[in-house]
Design a protein around this motif. Structure first.
Motif, mmCIF file in Angstrom:
data_model
loop_
_atom_site.group_PDB
_atom_site.id
_atom_site.type_symbol
_atom_site.label_atom_id
_atom_site.label_comp_id
_atom_site.label_asym_id
_atom_site.label_seq_id
_atom_site.Cartn_x
_atom_site.Cartn_y
_atom_site.Cartn_z
ATOM 1 N N GLY A 1 0.826 -1.211 0.000
ATOM 2 C CA GLY A 1 0.000 0.000 0.000
ATOM 3 C C GLY A 1 0.858 1.258 0.000
ATOM 4 N N GLN A 2 1.931 1.240 0.834
ATOM 5 C CA GLN A 2 2.826 2.401 0.874
ATOM 6 C C GLN A 2 3.490 2.595 -0.495
ATOM 7 O OE1 GLN A 2 5.326 0.999 4.063
ATOM 8 N NE2 GLN A 2 4.301 2.277 5.593
ATOM 9 N N ARG A 3 3.906 1.461 -1.095
ATOM 10 C CA ARG A 3 4.602 1.546 -2.393
ATOM 11 C C ARG A 3 3.695 2.178 -3.440
ATOM 12 N NH1 ARG A 3 5.789 -3.856 -3.532
ATOM 13 N NH2 ARG A 3 7.197 -3.785 -1.758
ATOM 14 N N GLN A 4 2.416 1.798 -3.429
ATOM 15 C CA GLN A 4 1.489 2.351 -4.414
ATOM 16 C C GLN A 4 1.333 3.857 -4.226
ATOM 17 O OE1 GLN A 4 0.604 0.458 -6.838
ATOM 18 N NE2 GLN A 4 -0.447 2.132 -7.857
ATOM 19 N N LEU A 5 1.255 4.301 -2.969
ATOM 20 C CA LEU A 5 1.122 5.744 -2.719
ATOM 21 C C LEU A 5 2.394 6.478 -3.146
ATOM 22 C CD1 LEU A 5 -0.732 5.719 0.738
ATOM 23 C CD2 LEU A 5 -1.687 6.279 -1.499
ATOM 24 N N VAL A 6 3.565 5.853 -2.949
ATOM 25 C CA VAL A 6 4.827 6.480 -3.374
ATOM 26 C C VAL A 6 4.860 6.618 -4.901
ATOM 27 C CG1 VAL A 6 7.333 6.136 -3.526
ATOM 28 C CG2 VAL A 6 6.144 5.752 -1.347
ATOM 29 N N LEU A 7 4.382 5.593 -5.604
ATOM 30 C CA LEU A 7 4.352 5.670 -7.073
ATOM 31 C C LEU A 7 3.391 6.772 -7.536
ATOM 32 C CD1 LEU A 7 4.397 1.872 -8.009
ATOM 33 C CD2 LEU A 7 6.245 3.524 -8.272
ATOM 34 N N ILE A 8 2.299 6.929 -6.806
ATOM 35 C CA ILE A 8 1.369 8.016 -7.147
ATOM 36 C C ILE A 8 2.033 9.368 -6.860
ATOM 37 C CG2 ILE A 8 -0.874 9.075 -6.605
ATOM 38 C CD1 ILE A 8 -1.942 6.244 -6.021
ATOM 39 N N ALA A 9 2.754 9.464 -5.730
ATOM 40 C CA ALA A 9 3.457 10.723 -5.402
ATOM 41 C C ALA A 9 4.479 11.059 -6.489
ATOM 42 C CB ALA A 9 4.143 10.598 -4.041
ATOM 43 N N ARG A 10 5.189 10.031 -6.985
ATOM 44 C CA ARG A 10 6.174 10.271 -8.049
ATOM 45 C C ARG A 10 5.486 10.826 -9.295
ATOM 46 N NH1 ARG A 10 9.670 5.419 -10.629
ATOM 47 N NH2 ARG A 10 7.608 4.919 -11.444
ATOM 48 N N ALA A 11 4.319 10.254 -9.648
ATOM 49 C CA ALA A 11 3.580 10.765 -10.808
ATOM 50 C C ALA A 11 3.098 12.196 -10.560
ATOM 51 C CB ALA A 11 2.396 9.852 -11.114
ATOM 52 N N LEU A 12 2.666 12.482 -9.337
ATOM 53 C CA LEU A 12 2.192 13.843 -9.029
ATOM 54 C C LEU A 12 3.328 14.856 -9.150
ATOM 55 C CD1 LEU A 12 -0.095 13.338 -5.891
ATOM 56 C CD2 LEU A 12 -0.800 13.700 -8.258
ATOM 57 N N ALA A 13 4.546 14.429 -8.744
ATOM 58 C CA ALA A 13 5.703 15.341 -8.801
ATOM 59 C C ALA A 13 5.984 15.778 -10.235
ATOM 60 C CB ALA A 13 6.925 14.663 -8.190
ATOM 61 N N GLN A 14 5.522 14.989 -11.181
ATOM 62 C CA GLN A 14 5.691 15.330 -12.602
ATOM 63 C C GLN A 14 4.809 16.524 -12.981
ATOM 64 O OE1 GLN A 14 5.841 11.649 -14.900
ATOM 65 N NE2 GLN A 14 5.039 12.738 -16.669
ATOM 66 N N GLN A 15 3.826 16.815 -12.142
ATOM 67 C CA GLN A 15 2.899 17.939 -12.323
ATOM 68 C C GLN A 15 2.189 17.911 -13.682
ATOM 69 O OE1 GLN A 15 5.522 21.193 -11.009
ATOM 70 N NE2 GLN A 15 4.176 21.387 -9.245
ATOM 71 N N ALA A 16 1.763 16.697 -14.076
ATOM 72 C CA ALA A 16 0.982 16.540 -15.299
ATOM 73 C C ALA A 16 -0.493 16.719 -14.953
ATOM 74 C CB ALA A 16 1.217 15.153 -15.882
ATOM 75 N N LYS A 17 -1.279 17.009 -15.988
ATOM 76 C CA LYS A 17 -2.718 17.232 -15.743
ATOM 77 C C LYS A 17 -3.497 15.921 -15.724
ATOM 78 C CE LYS A 17 -2.682 21.677 -18.119
ATOM 79 N NZ LYS A 17 -1.321 21.566 -18.706
ATOM 80 N N ILE A 18 -2.919 14.909 -16.395
ATOM 81 C CA ILE A 18 -3.600 13.606 -16.514
ATOM 82 C C ILE A 18 -2.705 12.541 -15.873
ATOM 83 C CG2 ILE A 18 -4.579 11.909 -18.114
ATOM 84 C CD1 ILE A 18 -4.526 14.252 -20.248
ATOM 85 N N ILE A 19 -3.295 11.740 -14.998
ATOM 86 C CA ILE A 19 -2.532 10.637 -14.396
ATOM 87 C C ILE A 19 -3.162 9.331 -14.864
ATOM 88 C CG2 ILE A 19 -1.632 9.640 -12.266
ATOM 89 C CD1 ILE A 19 -0.894 12.410 -12.022
ATOM 90 N N VAL A 20 -2.358 8.497 -15.483
ATOM 91 C CA VAL A 20 -2.819 7.197 -15.981
ATOM 92 C C VAL A 20 -2.321 6.121 -15.018
ATOM 93 C CG1 VAL A 20 -2.695 5.560 -17.906
ATOM 94 C CG2 VAL A 20 -2.704 8.032 -18.361
#
Ligand SMILES: Nc1ncnc2c1ncn2[C@@H]1O[C@H](COP(=O)(O)OP(=O)(O)OP(=O)(O)O)[C@@H](O)[C@H]1O
Length: 255
Positions: free
Chosen positions: A143-162
């Motif tokens: 669960g922690q790993r999944q949230l970290v991967l989401i945080a990494r995607a958010l750091a990209q500051q893209a408008k769309i997250i796949v």
């Protein structure tokens, strides 16, 4: 507001067409769930949207541009990807991993600066896992790993997250936690496109469903309209019913 529009899209590999006549929009502030049986083409669609696989025909517009015309760094400012898992071979800290999401914003020879680190810390905080920043990324729970991967995607500051099946292999508590975070990110204005094999997840958090059926027809629309018992049964080739519990939860069961 539409942030991505696909029209007459044909996806596939070289001369092998996987699906055609795909048409859908992704909007800011919404969760879109992509459903379909194994092997129907969900990953192929994701790869095409992420610019990893050329479309065979049709158009994908992101913002004012055709996706195929964008450089990789520009594309990364529109779309970020959350994989199902990653293999952590090196002793990166969680913060190191999330800072990697800043790559698209750095020049070829640049290293991350304090503002990049601050953005990574902000994203960890947004997901409620700031306390993990200096942990060894190899020692996280699923669960922690999944949230970290989401945080990494958010750091990209893209408008769309796949997101590729973001709750696969998570236990019930972690599923609920991840789904709530996903919904909250959309409520903050992001457009989230996620694949799932669980129609109940779509009922729980999605605004829109893309259902790619065994006949390669793509049904799009609000969850209640697309995921009727008839359509779900057709989608998965087994008779299914949908019941609504007194608390408003949808339960999908085989007849
Ligand atoms: N590199 C490739 N070249 C040719 N065909 C491929 C390639 N990769 C996948 N396919 C085929 O494309 C079709 C769609 O595969 P895809 O992986 O997109 O399905 P999926 O919906 O993501 O499946 P699953 O739910 O099992 O992950 C399948 O028939 C698959 O065999």
């Amino acid at each position: 507001m539409s942030v991505l529009a696909a029209r007459d899209l044909v996806i596939g590999y070289g001369s092998t067409m996987i699906a055609d006549r795909l048409a859908f929009d992704l909007s800011a502030g919404t969760v879109t769930c992509l459903l379909g049986p194994n092997g129907v083409g969900k990953t192929t669609l994701f790869k095409t949207l992420l610019g990893l696989l050329p479309k065979l025909a049709g158009s994908i517009r992101v913002g004012d541009a055709e996706l195929a015309s964008l450089s990789r760094p520009m594309l990364a400012r529109h779309l970020a990807y959350v994989p199902q898992s990653y293999s952590a071979d090196f002793a990166y800290t969680v913060l190191d991993l999330v800072v990697m999401g800043r790559t698209a914003h750095l020049g070829i020879f640049s290293t991350p600066t304090q503002p990049d680190v601050n953005i990574a810390l902000e994203m960890l905080d947004r997901l409620g896992i700031a306390a993990l920043a200096h942990h060894d990324a190899r020692q996280l729970s699923g669960g922690q790993r999944q949230l970290v991967l989401i945080a990494r995607a958010l750091a990209q500051q893209a408008k769309i997250i796949v997101m590729d099946e973001p709750t696969a292999s998570l236990d019930l508590a972690n599923r609920i936690q991840v789904l709530r975070k996903v919904r909250a990110l959309a409520d903050d204005g992001l457009s989230i496109l996620l694949s799932t094999h669980e129609p109940e997840q779509a009922f729980a958090i999605a605004d829109q469903v893309l259902a790619l059926g065994p006949d390669k027809q793509l049904e799009t629309g609000p969850v209640d309209e697309v995921l009727t018992p008839e359509r779900l049964s057709h989608l998965y080739g087994v008779a299914l019913t949908v019941e609504k519990t007194p608390s408003g939860r949808h339960v999908v069961t085989a007849e």
